[in-house]
Scaffold this motif. Sequence first.
Motif, PDB file in Angstrom:
ATOM      1  N   LEU A 117       0.760  -1.062  -0.231  1.00 62.42           N
ATOM      2  CA  LEU A 117      -0.103   0.057   0.213  1.00 62.42           C
ATOM      3  C   LEU A 117       0.747   1.265   0.103  1.00 62.42           C
ATOM      4  O   LEU A 117       0.332   2.411   0.216  1.00 62.42           O
ATOM      5  CB  LEU A 117      -0.981   0.156   1.227  1.00 62.42           C
ATOM      6  N   THR A 118       2.049   1.162  -0.065  1.00 68.50           N
ATOM      7  CA  THR A 118       3.305   2.201  -0.146  1.00 68.50           C
ATOM      8  C   THR A 118       3.400   2.748  -1.305  1.00 68.50           C
ATOM      9  O   THR A 118       4.329   3.607  -1.470  1.00 68.50           O
ATOM     10  CB  THR A 118       4.511   1.737   0.367  1.00 68.50           C
ATOM     11  N   CYS A 119       2.698   2.194  -2.619  1.00 67.85           N
ATOM     12  CA  CYS A 119       3.541   2.576  -4.173  1.00 67.85           C
ATOM     13  C   CYS A 119       2.659   3.341  -4.858  1.00 67.85           C
ATOM     14  O   CYS A 119       3.224   4.101  -5.746  1.00 67.85           O
ATOM     15  CB  CYS A 119       3.267   1.169  -4.857  1.00 67.85           C
ATOM     16  N   ASP A 120       1.298   3.862  -4.614  1.00 71.51           N
ATOM     17  CA  ASP A 120       0.692   4.374  -5.567  1.00 71.51           C
ATOM     18  C   ASP A 120       0.666   6.051  -5.128  1.00 71.51           C
ATOM     19  O   ASP A 120       0.151   6.434  -4.283  1.00 71.51           O
ATOM     20  CB  ASP A 120      -0.635   3.904  -5.663  1.00 71.51           C
ATOM     21  N   THR A 121       1.597   6.646  -5.702  1.00 73.06           N
ATOM     22  CA  THR A 121       1.786   7.798  -5.323  1.00 73.06           C
ATOM     23  C   THR A 121       0.707   8.895  -5.522  1.00 73.06           C
ATOM     24  O   THR A 121       0.523   9.779  -4.554  1.00 73.06           O
ATOM     25  CB  THR A 121       2.977   8.764  -5.985  1.00 73.06           C
ATOM     26  N   SER A 122      -0.151   8.588  -6.526  1.00 72.13           N
ATOM     27  CA  SER A 122      -1.462   9.378  -6.625  1.00 72.13           C
ATOM     28  C   SER A 122      -2.177   9.390  -5.371  1.00 72.13           C
ATOM     29  O   SER A 122      -2.827  10.250  -4.919  1.00 72.13           O
ATOM     30  CB  SER A 122      -1.956   8.952  -7.826  1.00 72.13           C
TER      31      SER A 122
END
Length: 197
Positions: A80-85
């Motif tokens: 859950l740490t990856c989607d910058t948007s």
Amino acid sequence: MNTQRILAHFQESADLKMKSAATLAQPISQAIELMFGALSNGNKILACGNGGSAADCQHFAAELVGRFERERFPLPAIALTCDTSILTAVGNDYSFREIFSKQVQAFGQAGDVLLAISTSGNSANVLAAVEAALEREMRIVAFTGKDGGALAKLLTDADVHINVPHARTARIQEVHLVAIHCICDGIDVALFGGDEE
């Protein structure tokens, strides 16, 4: 002087890993059983943490979706740490505390597992994710350090706590990484049996 300092890092890390092995073997085994059971039932694993722990979440998810040491079908794990948007939208529109809990509410289902990593045990956004997961009847595998912090107090008897009782974040993270590799190996063994031929 530099060489001695480097050797001291290696020695402290090795000593802590050996000291932790006996106390962590049982909870790591429980985490393997919990995660394998979820995966076998068509559920998934979500993972959250900050900084180096965020990197550990991504490492773990990559090992499951790709492979650890054996060729096998992909297993459902999401960092859950990856989607910058998502992270920046939720952080901006709501608060940094909710960057993981909103995703747990969106993606988590009863029977899923949340891998929650916080070396202090007090990361507000990880605590919020755990609360959201428990509300959705998910199970928790918590990786902490020090005294386990507030995270230790949120866990139920159905959850698993892998605690490294050490003060230094770097050392805690090094033991967490070994534990992650043990879980990945354990899932593979549960899928295929003993060592690969």
